[in-house]
Structures are given as C-alpha cells and as structure tokens.
Motif scaffolding. Structure first.
Motif, PDB file in Angstrom:
ATOM      1  N   LEU B 250       0.822  -1.213   0.000  1.00  0.00           N
ATOM      2  CA  LEU B 250       0.000   0.000   0.000  1.00  0.00           C
ATOM      3  C   LEU B 250       0.856   1.264   0.000  1.00  0.00           C
ATOM      4  O   LEU B 250       0.700   2.106  -0.887  1.00  0.00           O
ATOM      5  N   PHE B 253       2.656   1.509  -3.394  1.00  0.00           N
ATOM      6  CA  PHE B 253       1.790   1.947  -4.482  1.00  0.00           C
ATOM      7  C   PHE B 253       1.441   3.417  -4.311  1.00  0.00           C
ATOM      8  O   PHE B 253       1.398   4.174  -5.286  1.00  0.00           O
ATOM      9  N   ILE B 257       2.108   6.205  -7.121  1.00  0.00           N
ATOM     10  CA  ILE B 257       0.998   6.941  -7.732  1.00  0.00           C
ATOM     11  C   ILE B 257       1.114   8.426  -7.430  1.00  0.00           C
ATOM     12  O   ILE B 257       0.875   9.275  -8.295  1.00  0.00           O
ATOM     13  N   ALA B 313      -3.279   4.358   7.125  1.00  0.00           N
ATOM     14  CA  ALA B 313      -4.295   5.345   6.758  1.00  0.00           C
ATOM     15  C   ALA B 313      -3.644   6.565   6.139  1.00  0.00           C
ATOM     16  O   ALA B 313      -4.239   7.239   5.300  1.00  0.00           O
ATOM     17  N   PHE B 316      -2.978   5.913   2.604  1.00  0.00           N
ATOM     18  CA  PHE B 316      -4.247   5.857   1.919  1.00  0.00           C
ATOM     19  C   PHE B 316      -4.806   7.259   1.706  1.00  0.00           C
ATOM     20  O   PHE B 316      -5.288   7.595   0.617  1.00  0.00           O
ATOM     21  N   LEU B 319      -3.006   8.940  -0.995  1.00  0.00           N
ATOM     22  CA  LEU B 319      -3.427   8.331  -2.254  1.00  0.00           C
ATOM     23  C   LEU B 319      -4.760   8.916  -2.726  1.00  0.00           C
ATOM     24  O   LEU B 319      -4.916   9.324  -3.882  1.00  0.00           O
ATOM     25  N   ILE B 320      -5.715   8.961  -1.802  1.00  0.00           N
ATOM     26  CA  ILE B 320      -7.051   9.449  -2.159  1.00  0.00           C
ATOM     27  C   ILE B 320      -6.978  10.920  -2.592  1.00  0.00           C
ATOM     28  O   ILE B 320      -7.594  11.329  -3.582  1.00  0.00           O
ATOM     29  N   LEU B 323      -5.587  11.063  -6.036  1.00  0.00           N
ATOM     30  CA  LEU B 323      -6.550  10.580  -7.032  1.00  0.00           C
ATOM     31  C   LEU B 323      -7.649  11.608  -7.260  1.00  0.00           C
ATOM     32  O   LEU B 323      -8.136  11.787  -8.370  1.00  0.00           O
ATOM     33  N   LEU B 324      -8.046  12.298  -6.172  1.00  0.00           N
ATOM     34  CA  LEU B 324      -9.121  13.283  -6.299  1.00  0.00           C
ATOM     35  C   LEU B 324      -8.665  14.506  -7.079  1.00  0.00           C
ATOM     36  O   LEU B 324      -9.377  15.010  -7.931  1.00  0.00           O
ATOM     37  N   PHE B 325      -7.470  14.983  -6.759  1.00  0.00           N
ATOM     38  CA  PHE B 325      -7.096  16.297  -7.271  1.00  0.00           C
ATOM     39  C   PHE B 325      -6.099  16.254  -8.418  1.00  0.00           C
ATOM     40  O   PHE B 325      -5.995  17.197  -9.179  1.00  0.00           O
ATOM     41  N   PRO B 327      -4.923  13.048 -10.633  1.00  0.00           N
ATOM     42  CA  PRO B 327      -4.771  11.600 -10.836  1.00  0.00           C
ATOM     43  C   PRO B 327      -3.511  11.197 -11.587  1.00  0.00           C
ATOM     44  O   PRO B 327      -3.109  10.040 -11.525  1.00  0.00           O
TER      45      PRO B 327
END
Lengths: 263, 336, 436
Positions: B250, B253, B257, B313, B316, B319-320, B323-325, B327
């Motif tokens: 995790l 990655f 990313i 967390a 994570f 990551l989120i 991905l949101l702002f 990608p």
C-alpha cells in the motif's frame, strides 16, 4: 519535374486527362518500391482491392483520395503492418512480402506514423538516437544532416520532444525516421493538424530530402498542395486505383479536380 | 538550547527514521513504477518479490555466519545481497516466462495482468512462508550504531540524543547510489534509453527496431534488484516478516501513484513524501512542544495526530487526495 | 436459467465431495465446510457482480466482510449502559464533529473561489475540526474503555435480533464502497484496485484499534444467535431431540452440533438463493444488459450517452453490499467478532480465486467457485501435513528438515491457490461455468 516514362497515358484522350486505373508495371524493369495488386484489410473484410502503388528513387509519390479510400491502409500494407491476402511488395526487386515492419526497417524502409510519432518524454536528440537504434556505426554525421535539414531541431536538441509545437514535432518525427539512413521514407499525413505556413515549410523539406535520392511515399489529406510537389500521384477510391499519373497531370485533369480536389 | 534540543528530538524520532523509511519506499516504488512504465500493469506481487529477495539474502547470510564470514562493522547481509538479487532476478524472469509473456502475446487487458500478478503473489507468499516461516526474523549484525544517543549527548552537551543506526545510514547511502546508477543507466546508456523509448511509445519503439522482449527482460532484472535491495534494507532497519512485506504494497503503491505512475523521479519523491507524512503524523509531539513552549503552556496529551496503528491510513489518505485532485500524480505519470 | 447437465454435474461433484467428507471424516466437519461454502459463495457472488458484470477490480473484499462483522456487534450485542453514561454522548459528539468537519471542508472547497483564501479557510476548518474532534474523542474513548475492560470496555450494540445485522452489514459495506468508488472510479482500473486495497486495510485497522467500538483485538464474544437457531445445550434437553438421536443411533451431543449447523445452512441457503435470484433477474433486465454492454465496450457505451462512471458506481456499491451481508453472516456463524483474523489473503484474494475459477460473469459459476475453492482451502490444509508425512517418512522423527517441512505444510495452500488461479486464468479464462 521529371516526366515519368513508365506510366503512359492509356486513354489517349488528350493531354488534359489523367490516366485512369492502376499503373502499368514492366516486370523486367520494376520500380524501386512496389506494392503490386495488394488485397487485404484488418478484419475479415478487404479494404484494398488489387491496389498497386509504385515509387521511384529520388521521387515524391503521393497517395490521395477521399476519406475511407484506404490511403493509409495501402501505405501500411507496403510497410507490412497488415497481412496481405494477395499481391506482393518488393523493394529494389527483392520480395519483402513476408517481412515484419521491423525487418523492413532493416531493408531500408522508414515510416513516420500520422500520430504518436515521437517519444514525448525524451529529448529531441534522444529521439534521433532512438531512430538510429539498429545502427552500430557512428550516427553523428546523420544527426548533423538532420540538423542541417531542420535547423530548429538543433537549437532545441536538449528539449523534450513533447514540449515542442506541432510542426516541430513533425520535424522530429521525420528526422527520427531519417536516422536509419533509409532508401524509402514513408509519411502518413505529415501535415495533419499543422498550419498552412508550417505545411509549406515541411513540403519544402520533403522535396529537399527527395533530392538526395530517397524514395518518398506519402499519404496526404491536403491533396492539392501535395500533388503540386508530387512526381507521381495515386488517387484511390474504396481501395482501388482510380487515377494514376504525374502530379501535374492529375492537377490538370478537370474530372480529378472536380471529384477529388474540390474544383 | 531548548530549540536545539527540540530539533534534535525531532531529528531523532522523525527525520532520521523517515529518511531511512522513505529511501526504502522509494526503492520499492521505483520497481513498481518501472514495471508499470514498461509492462503497463500494477504488479501486486512486488511486496512478495521483496520478501523473496530478502529471504534468499537471509538464508545466505546465515550460511555466511555458519562459515564465519562477516563484513566487519557492516551487516553480513550486504555480502549476501548479490545472491539475493541474482535469485530474485531468476525468479521474476521465470514468472515472466511462465505467466506474463503469454498475456503480452495475446495483448490482454492490463487488469488481466494484475490478476495474474495476484496469482504470482500467492505463490511467492507460499514459497516464502514455506521456506522461512511466517515469523519475525532479525538478521542485522555488525556495528549497531553509527552514533549512539549517549555519544551524541557527550559530544554536543545537549540533553537530547541523536542516534543514527548503521542500517539507517546504510539505507540512505545505498538508496542514493542505486538511484544515481539507475538514472545514469536510464538517461545515458543505449539500453536505458531504449527502455524509456519503449515506455514512452511502444509502437514507435518497435518501428525503431527496439526489441520488446529484451526491454522486458532488463526491466524485470532491474525491478528484481530494486525489490531485493529495498526488502533487505527494510529488513535490516526493522525486521523481516513476510506479512509486513505484503502490507508494504500500500505505501509503495501510494508512493508510485503520488509521484505519477511510470515516472521514476516521481517514485522517489513519492516515497519520501509518504514516509515523512507517515512518521510525522504518528509521532507524539508532547516532548517536542515541552522544549519550545513555556512550562505553563506545556501540552497535556501526547500531541499525537494519529496512533501508529493507523500509519496505513496516511498512505491511503495521500493516495485518495492525489486521485481526487491530480490523478496523473505530482510529476505527471502516464496513467489516468 | 437453462438447465445444463455439465453444470448440474459440477454442482453434484462438489456436494458429493462434501458428503464424502461427512461419510469418511465427520458430518460436523462436512456441515462446517458447507456453511462456510455458502458464505464464500455469497462473497464470490458479490465480487462477481463487480467484476463479471462491470469489469471492476475490487481487492478490498476483506474490508467489506469486516464491516459486515462489525454490524453484528453493533446490532445484536446488548448496550453497555455504564459505558454510554461514561462517554457515550461525548463520543457521539466527537463522531458528529468529525463528520461535520469533513462536510464543512467540502463546502469550503466547492463554494469558495480557488486561491490562497480558500486554502487558508480549508486549513482552518480542518485544523479546528480536528482539535475539537480530539478534544471530545480522547476522553470519551478512555472513559468508555475503562468500564470493566475485561468483559466490556465498549459501547455495545442495540440489542436487536442478529438477523437485522445482515442487511445493516450490507449497508455499512455499501457506504464504504460508495466513498471509495466516488474517488477511484473513472480512473484506470489499477487505481480502483489500490484504493480498495487501502480502504480494506484501514477498516480492519479501525476495528482492531477502536476498542470503544468493538473491543478491538480483545474480541467480542457471545454474539447472540438468530432467533431460530437454538444453542446446543438447549436442544440436548428437548425430549423430541433425544428421541431423534436415539432413533438415529448417535449421541445427542454430536447430533446437536450437526443440528445447529444444519439450521444455519438452511438460513444461509435461503439468503444465497434470494440474492442469487435477484442478481439473475438484474442481469437479465435491461439494466444488466447495459452493464455488460458497458463492460465489453466502454468507449462505445460512453459514445451512446451512457454514464459509465455512474453505472459502475451502482454496481460497485451493490456488489460490496452483498459482500457485507456475507461478512455479517460469517460473524453470526462464528458467534464472535475477532478483528485480528481478517487477513487479505483469506478474505480478499481467496474470493478472487473463487470468482475466476468458477467463471467470471456467471453467477452460478461464482457460487460453484465459492464452494469448490473453500472445500480445497480446508482440505488442502489437512492434506498438506499428510503429504509431508508421506514424503518425509524416510527421515527420522525429530529430523530438523522434517520438522520444518511438517510445520510449514500449512503454507502449501497459499501456493496451491496461486497455482490454481494462474492455471485457470491461462487455460480456462472463462472459468468452470462460463458466461452465457
């Protein structure tokens, strides 16, 4: 422009009419590059029907025609990117029908795709180096020749190719293809999406390249401008040879003008 | 003096550990990002590849111990590392032959590759647990500290000590050397450039005569090297436990990313970003503020943003957010 | 549902295998395999809805299973009144503040013009919200966890029938799935995979650490059974049961255990059949056809004006809900919630093996895969040591190699599962019961 002796005006209806149908090929003295009576397509259906394309050394040969006429397909067939169900491809008399595109590169063919024709995250110089990947000799001379042809590339040789303008990218793409020192340069719509000024500039360069003795085969959407610089022109319709003649005669034929060049 | 003490405290508990951890993540993420750039899929077996390489290195280390070979003040595992890399390279090449090559030939969708990598992950996981067992293994030897907290206090006269473990220093040094070597390879050598070209534009690379299978083989070997080095350094610094390596997927990655999948520079930046966030967010700042603030303002609680149990967390959340702002990652990777 | 003899035969084989275990090993074990097979089949069905119908790659099954398990505690356990008195209100306040903070941050982000002021406002909202949350949360958690920590130390549940927890588990899982899908759908497939992997780790981390919620790794034991499933000790005293036991010639103790498992099996079968029926109807409806059209050609579907991302969101949430229901059933069957046992290899990747082996895109295939792989998972564990015994018989007892191999044999099944997955993916990618 040189007169082509190979192709005769078959219809004999006066100088203003272009020759209809496929070119006549002399089997004893074949043209340098020849895709002879090619039939094939991507899926089950054929796109090309007995389509013949020939190109000579030092000449610019242009394939034009309406959308969906199979122009790019014909070129890709010559480059080995689709399997032929009939017909053959020869270069300098040698049959290369069974070769893969990579093997054809080794035979002296170079291909500039219409899109995605550069390595965007590599520098201009690295793009040229990659073009010469198969060569084991010193490539500095060839690179210098490319820079002479496209001086702006020398200026920007350490810039990422993806950051250049559309016209400059096309120059990188052509330059990359030239790095293998090919005998045949094939261009798939090199002027798609560039401005008229850039197009003229690019055509000038292509003429220059042809003068060095290369065989140039090009598919063009801007038919009128392309035929102006073409030694030979092929008008394809639905995968068949419709007209085949010199660029000048095609341009002079009122029928060709009306149907394919917008009047 | 208090400011210095506060800084040393922070260095000891946040900066130094995060630098080491970040280097480990960066090496791991580089492997993931290279595979992604060339083979175009997220390799879920990467964590277990790290575990496999580390396991081989541990076994060879034990063998060296039994023969009385050691690296003096340095961990013996460094001597065993080349064996680990070689074994892992053979392993990944074998999996490529047996598993992935087929899907390349039929031009399968990326997600099929990912599922295949799940299968490989299972197998590697099984092999590692079968051979060395699921338990914690400590295989660090040699000098434990480069600088101990006591030495540091005596040297500087500060109240806080700064301890630098040999493994931490080694991790950072090796990571820097590996990254320099990798970038030299990618940017200066013909083969490295052909890899970048392949990653950039596969079709044009083919037209230029670049042999895809050769590129793939080299990529796997490099990824195996990076995975083993990352795994061994992590294991030396902390300890080796197969499940922990699986869980490293995790943050690895996330690092790849965040930096932009397929972008090596991004993977490194991502590794440090994730590591620093993870350590900084889970550190209890009570003592740090006690140095900086006057006594009556001294904090009561631990001043810990998040308990260490939630360090995943942090990866994570990063990551989120990415991905949101953004990608494509901070450094513009290939994927959307 | 055309009757296909091959498929019937496949199901017959798997039930035959389970029956064989009953005859030669023990009926109790056979029914245990059957029950977990039913639950696995339901999980596999949920994953198949996401993967088979829509091509979505969810590797966070474990998290949704765990949320289902959490639901059973929250619904069925009796509330701990002292804990509620000590910190219940404050904890609810903390959670409300946390939710409000996120909402406020979202509002700031959407309503304010981009720029420095928005950044500052956002930071202020988040920091203040976080401080307020911690101020409420820390004392509340401490107070709750200090109430009789050996047996409670948590808030407990609503003391309702545990069957209610099953749909609630589905809802919890659906909620978590919605959050993940909102962020990661529409990006490339690998991202959804990684995001789901992450959310699963976090859900399990929360359940392991938030003792006020579910006692964390101290486990919640004694979750009540569904009203129709009695306890063994109760039925052992029923005269009709004793009569039946003597009629069958077995001892009532072991029969009672089988009896309970049988009741669970009946219950699970009903749930599985109902959800299977709904899934099949949905798949055959225009909605299902559209889903498959989108899966087969996303670009074309998008060009035809289908909102691909919204459809994916729907199916992802639905599939996760099914997994959540299965998770609640699992915890109900166990009678206890043990957050420490949620392990991605068992609860995520194994489910994937079930779907791929069974036949992605086919609900019956997914169910068959659930039973078959679960059966293998259990039996390979038993078989491993036997094989090792066989291969190492020439080594003396106490030989270190033999000892090691015997001890490690249990890990063989990871390897076996990996090999099965790869073989099926390569040589029979459409699975045992391919999509029609």
């Amino acid at each position: 422009m040189s007169e082509d002796t190979l192709i005769e005006n078959g219809t004999g209806e006066g100088a203003m009419r272009a020759r209809e149908g496929a070119p006549l090929i002399d089997p004893d003295n074949p043209p340098f590059l020849l895709g002879d009576s090619m039939r094939g397509g991507y899926g089950a259906a054929d796109i090309l029907h007995e389509c013949t394309i020939a190109a000579e050394k030092g000449q610019i040969t242009v394939i034009v025609g309406p959308n969906g006429a199979g122009k790019s397909t014909a070129m890709k067939a010559i480059f080995g990117m689709l399997d032929l169900r009939a017909g053959k491809v020869t270069i300098g008399g040698k049959d290369i029908t069974g070769l893969s595109p990579q093997e054809r590169v080794a035979e002296g063919m170079a291909f500039v795709p219409q899109t995605n024709n550069i390595f965007p995250s590599m520098t201009v110089e690295e793009n040229l180096e990659m073009g010469a990947f198969l060569r084991r000799d010193d490539i500095a001379g060839t690179m210098e020749e490319v820079y002479e042809l496209f001086p702006v590339l020398k200026e920007k040789r350490h810039q990422l190719a993806g950051e250049l303008s559309g016209g400059q990218r096309q120059q990188v793409a052509v330059g990359r293809a030239l790095m293998t020192r090919p005998t045949v340069l094939m261009l798939d719509e090199p002027t798609a999406g560039v401005s008229p000024i850039v197009m003229d500039e690019l055509f000038d360069r292509i003429i220059e390249i042809a003068r060095t003795g290369l065989t140039i085969l090009m598919v063009e959407q801007n038919a009128r401008q392309a035929l102006e610089i073409a030694d030979m022109g092929y008008v394809l319709v639905q995968g068949r040879n419709r007209y085949t003649d010199t660029g000048a005669r095609l341009l002079a034929d009122p029928e060709v003008r009306r149907s394919f060049l917008g009047g | 003096m208090d400011i210095l003490n506060a800084f040393v405290l922070l260095a000891n508990f946040v900066i130094v550990p995060a630098l080491a951890y970040g280097s480990q993540l960066a090496l791991g993420a580089l492997g993931v990002t290279l595979i992604y750039g060339i083979l175009r899929f997220s390799n879920f077996a990467h964590g277990d590849t790290m575990a496999f390489g580390t396991m081989v290195t541990i076994l060879v280390t034990w063998w060296f111990w039994s023969m009385g070979i050691s690296a003096g003040p340095l961990p013996t595992a460094l001597l065993a590392l080349p064996f680990g890399i070689a074994a892992t390279a053979l392993l990944v090449l074998a999996t490529d032959r047996a598993v992935y090559r087929f899907y390349r030939r039929v031009k399968a969708k990326p997600v099929i590759f990912v599922i295949a990598s799940l299968g490989v992950m299972f197998i590697l996981n099984g092999i590692v647990r079968f051979v060395i067992g699921p338990d914690d293994r400590n295989f660090a030897d040699g000098e434990r500290f480069l600088v101990t907290a006591r030495e540091f206090r005596q040297m500087t006269g500060l109240r806080e000590g700064l301890a630098i473990k040999t493994t931490q220093a080694l991790t950072v040094v090796i990571a820097i050397l590996v990254v320099i070597a990798l970038f030299w390879f990618l940017n200066r050598t013909r083969t490295g450039k052909s890899m970048r070209a392949y990653s950039d534009n596969e079709d044009l690379a083919l037209l230029s005569g670049i042999d895809p299978e050769r590129v793939v083989v080299i990529t796997w070997v490099i990824a195996a090297g990076l995975a083993t080095i990352a795994g061994v350094l992590y294991g030396l610094d902390k300890s080796f436990k197969p499940f922990t390596y699986f869980q490293l997927l995790l943050p690895i990655f996330a690092s790849a990313i965040v930096g932009g999948l397929g972008n090596p520079l991004g993977a490194i930046a991502g590794g440090y970003l994730v590591a620093f966030s993870e350590v900084a967010v889970t550190y209890a700042y009570k003592k740090f503020f006690a140095y900086l603030l006057p006594e009556r303002l001294e904090p009561e609680g631990l001043m810990q943003l998040l308990s260490t149990d939630y360090k995943f967390a942090v990866s994570f959340a990063i990551l989120i957010l990415v991905l949101l702002f953004r990608p494509t990652g901070l450094f513009r990777g290939k994927a959307v | 549902m055309s009757i296909n003899m091959k498929n019937v035969a496949l199901f017959a084989v798997i039930f035959g295998l389970i029956a064989a275990v009953g005859i030669w090993q023990s009926w109790s074990v056979a029914f245990a395999i059957l029950n977990l097979g039913l639950i696995s089949a339901l999980m596999s069905l949920g994953v198949n809805m996401q993967w088979g119908y829509a091509g979505l790659f969810n590797v966070g099954t474990m998290g949704f299973v765990a949320l289902g398990g959490l639901a059973t505690v929250l619904v069925a356990m009796p509330p701990v009144k002292e804990a509620w008195a000590a910190g219940g209100g404050r904890m609810m306040g903390a959670l409300a503040v946390g939710a409000l903070t996120i909402l406020a941050a979202r509002l700031v982000w959407q309503r304010m013009a981009p720029g420095r002021r928005r950044g500052l406002a956002l930071a202020a909202v988040l920091i203040l919200g976080f401080i307020a949350y911690r101020w409420l949360y820390v004392p509340a958690a401490n107070a709750i966890e200090s109430i009789d920590p050996a047996s409670t130390g948590y808030l407990g549940g609503l003391d309702l029938e545990v069957l209610i927890a099953w749909p609630v588990g589905g809802l919890l899982a659906a909620g978590a799935a919605w959050i993940v899908a909102k962020t990661a759908l529409g990006l490339r497939s690998d991202y959804l995979a990684i995001a789901t992997l992450g959310i699963a780790e976090i859900i399990v981390a929360v359940m392991k650490n938030e003792e006020w919620l579910d006692r964390g790794v101290k486990n919640v034991i004694g979750i009540p059974r569904p009203f129709m499933v009695p306890y063994e000790v109760e039925i052992q005293q029923q005269p009709w049961f004793l009569d039946m036991a003597s009629g069958l010639g077995t001892d009532p103790v072991s029969l009672s255990s089988i009896w309970v498992k049988l009741l669970y099996a009946a219950l699970f079968t009903v749930v599985l059949l109902v959800i299977l029926w709904m899934a099949e109807m949905a798949l055959k409806s225009p909605w299902g056809r559209m889903m498959r059209a989108i899966r087969d050609n996303e670009v074309a579907a998008e060009a035809m004006g289908k909102d691909v991302t919204a459809r994916h969101l729907q199916i992802f949430v639905l599939g996760s809900a099914v997994i959540g229901i299965a998770g609640a059933m699992l915890t109900t069957l166990d009678g206890q919630l043990t957050p420490g046992t949620y392990n991605p290899l068992r609860f995520t990747f194994l489910i994937w093996v079930m779907v791929i082996v069974g036949g992605s895109g086919n609900n019956w295939g997914a169910i068959l895969g659930g039973f078959l792989i679960w059966f293998l998972w259990v039996e390979v564990e038993a078989l491993g040591p036997m094989l090792m015994e066989f291969f190492t018989f020439w080594l003396p007892d106490g030989n270190p190699v033999r000892e090691h191999l015997m001890k490690s044999a249990a890990h063989m099944r990871l390897l076996t599962m990996g090999v099965i997955l790869l073989l099926v993916l390569r040589f029979s990618p459409r699975g045992l019961i391919p999509e029609k």
